[in-house]
Design a protein around this motif. Structure first.
Motif, PDB file in Angstrom:
ATOM      1  N   LEU A 121      -3.075  -1.655   3.315  1.00  0.00           N
ATOM      2  CA  LEU A 121      -3.078  -1.928   1.920  1.00  0.00           C
ATOM      3  C   LEU A 121      -4.316  -2.892   1.804  1.00  0.00           C
ATOM      4  O   LEU A 121      -5.276  -2.510   0.800  1.00  0.00           O
ATOM      5  N   LEU A 122      -4.603  -3.849   2.385  1.00  0.00           N
ATOM      6  CA  LEU A 122      -5.630  -4.650   2.536  1.00  0.00           C
ATOM      7  C   LEU A 122      -7.008  -3.941   2.923  1.00  0.00           C
ATOM      8  O   LEU A 122      -7.941  -4.156   2.212  1.00  0.00           O
ATOM      9  N   THR A 123      -6.744  -3.117   3.855  1.00  0.00           N
ATOM     10  CA  THR A 123      -8.061  -2.403   4.364  1.00  0.00           C
ATOM     11  C   THR A 123      -8.407  -1.404   3.093  1.00  0.00           C
ATOM     12  O   THR A 123      -9.426  -1.238   2.969  1.00  0.00           O
ATOM     13  N   PHE A 124      -7.607  -0.678   2.417  1.00  0.00           N
ATOM     14  CA  PHE A 124      -7.719   0.276   1.637  1.00  0.00           C
ATOM     15  C   PHE A 124      -8.216  -0.092   0.268  1.00  0.00           C
ATOM     16  O   PHE A 124      -9.060   0.095  -0.460  1.00  0.00           O
ATOM     17  N   LEU A 125      -7.443  -1.121  -0.094  1.00  0.00           N
ATOM     18  CA  LEU A 125      -7.511  -1.625  -1.615  1.00  0.00           C
ATOM     19  C   LEU A 125      -8.820  -2.557  -1.859  1.00  0.00           C
ATOM     20  O   LEU A 125      -9.266  -2.900  -2.992  1.00  0.00           O
ATOM     21  N   ILE A 126      -8.711  -3.466  -0.537  1.00  0.00           N
ATOM     22  CA  ILE A 126     -10.003  -4.690  -0.770  1.00  0.00           C
ATOM     23  C   ILE A 126     -11.192  -4.489   0.172  1.00  0.00           C
ATOM     24  O   ILE A 126     -12.140  -4.411  -0.476  1.00  0.00           O
ATOM     25  N   GLN A 127     -10.742  -4.319   1.362  1.00  0.00           N
ATOM     26  CA  GLN A 127     -12.001  -4.171   2.174  1.00  0.00           C
ATOM     27  C   GLN A 127     -12.996  -2.948   2.078  1.00  0.00           C
ATOM     28  O   GLN A 127     -14.280  -3.143   2.033  1.00  0.00           O
ATOM     29  N   MET A 128     -12.372  -2.034   1.845  1.00  0.00           N
ATOM     30  CA  MET A 128     -13.037  -0.583   1.755  1.00  0.00           C
ATOM     31  C   MET A 128     -13.975  -0.680   0.483  1.00  0.00           C
ATOM     32  O   MET A 128     -15.116  -0.496   0.484  1.00  0.00           O
ATOM     33  N   LEU A 157     -13.529   0.631   9.539  1.00  0.00           N
ATOM     34  CA  LEU A 157     -12.363   0.677   8.662  1.00  0.00           C
ATOM     35  C   LEU A 157     -11.588   1.903   8.416  1.00  0.00           C
ATOM     36  O   LEU A 157     -10.707   2.213   8.116  1.00  0.00           O
ATOM     37  N   LYS A 158     -12.835   3.063   8.447  1.00  0.00           N
ATOM     38  CA  LYS A 158     -12.179   4.260   8.254  1.00  0.00           C
ATOM     39  C   LYS A 158     -11.231   4.745   9.547  1.00  0.00           C
ATOM     40  O   LYS A 158     -10.281   5.252   9.263  1.00  0.00           O
ATOM     41  N   ALA A 159     -11.685   4.358  10.683  1.00  0.00           N
ATOM     42  CA  ALA A 159     -10.876   4.642  11.853  1.00  0.00           C
ATOM     43  C   ALA A 159      -9.401   4.024  11.737  1.00  0.00           C
ATOM     44  O   ALA A 159      -8.647   4.431  12.150  1.00  0.00           O
ATOM     45  N   GLU A 160      -9.646   2.728  11.198  1.00  0.00           N
ATOM     46  CA  GLU A 160      -8.312   1.811  11.308  1.00  0.00           C
ATOM     47  C   GLU A 160      -7.519   2.415  10.396  1.00  0.00           C
ATOM     48  O   GLU A 160      -6.297   2.428  10.325  1.00  0.00           O
ATOM     49  N   LEU A 161      -8.011   2.741   9.012  1.00  0.00           N
ATOM     50  CA  LEU A 161      -7.212   3.506   7.965  1.00  0.00           C
ATOM     51  C   LEU A 161      -6.384   4.753   8.579  1.00  0.00           C
ATOM     52  O   LEU A 161      -5.489   4.856   8.631  1.00  0.00           O
TER      53      LEU A 161
END
Length: 214
Positions: A121-128, A157-161
């Motif tokens: 969620l942090l990756t998708f909603l904030i960092q990206m 970020l994309k790979a981790e998502l």
């Protein structure tokens, strides 16, 4: 040995509940007899995700130093509101990144669903969104070094998502399977336990029938 997590207990329960409701829509299909279950624990930690997190940890200081240098070079050329936006974005990215990577390590290595869901969620909603803002808004005067480090960052970020989504799906289903098997074992052991208690005089016949019906 229990691992310390920065997530409060109510947040952990909420993330676990969200993951379960999202990945397990059909309990009959996911937990039915048509599946072959194994009582032993199967490791579901992802090596690709762990590698991405490892290189992300190594790359982040490079990104941070580059961003500070570029911000220093162009700061006086930017309007006041963009100066505020850039400082705020870099600050939030830095603070959230530390928490995000920590949750990713705990969630993946120790197979903890709430922590991995928080990481996702942090990756998708904030960092990206923040890194896309830094990469695409031409009014902040994107310099070549910034474009390079932001591009690498967004690849991480994309790979981790992508990988964490599938890992979380597998972990959630395995957790549901373990709960189902434990529940089945408990129900199978109920008659024996009731009989032992009845022989000891611990349960009446009516209580025994009630327990068996349950």
């Amino acid at each position: 040995m229990s691992v310390h997590t920065p997530l409060p207990s109510n947040v952990r329960h909420g993330l676990a509940s969200i993951s379960g409701s999202f990945f397990i829509q059909n309990k009959t299909r996911d937990c039915g007899e048509s599946h072959s279950y194994h009582t032993g624990h199967e490791a579901v930690s992802s090596l690709p995700l762990q590698m991405a997190l490892y290189f992300n940890v190594l790359f982040f200081p490079i990104w941070f130093v580059s961003e500070i240098i570029m911000l220093e070079l162009k700061y006086h050329l930017l309007p006041g509101y963009y100066q505020f936006l850039l400082i705020t974005a870099v600050t939030i990215l830095t603070l959230i990144e530390v928490l995000r990577l920590y949750l990713g390590y705990i969630g993946n290595l120790h197979e903890k669903v709430p922590e991995l869901a928080g990481f996702l969620l942090l990756t998708f909603l904030i960092q990206m969104p923040l890194i896309l803002f830094l990469l695409t808004d031409e009014k902040i005067m994107i310099l070549p070094l910034e474009f390079a480090v932001h591009s690498i960052y967004i690849i991480f970020l994309k790979a981790e998502l992508l990988v964490s989504f599938f890992v979380l799906k597998i972990m959630t289903r395995q957790l549901a399977t373990q709960f189902y098997l434990q529940r089945t074992d408990d129900l199978e052991n109920l008659p024996t336990m009731v009989k032992m208690q009845h022989n000891r005089g611990g349960l009446t016949e009516q209580q025994e029938r009630d327990v068996l019906m349950y």
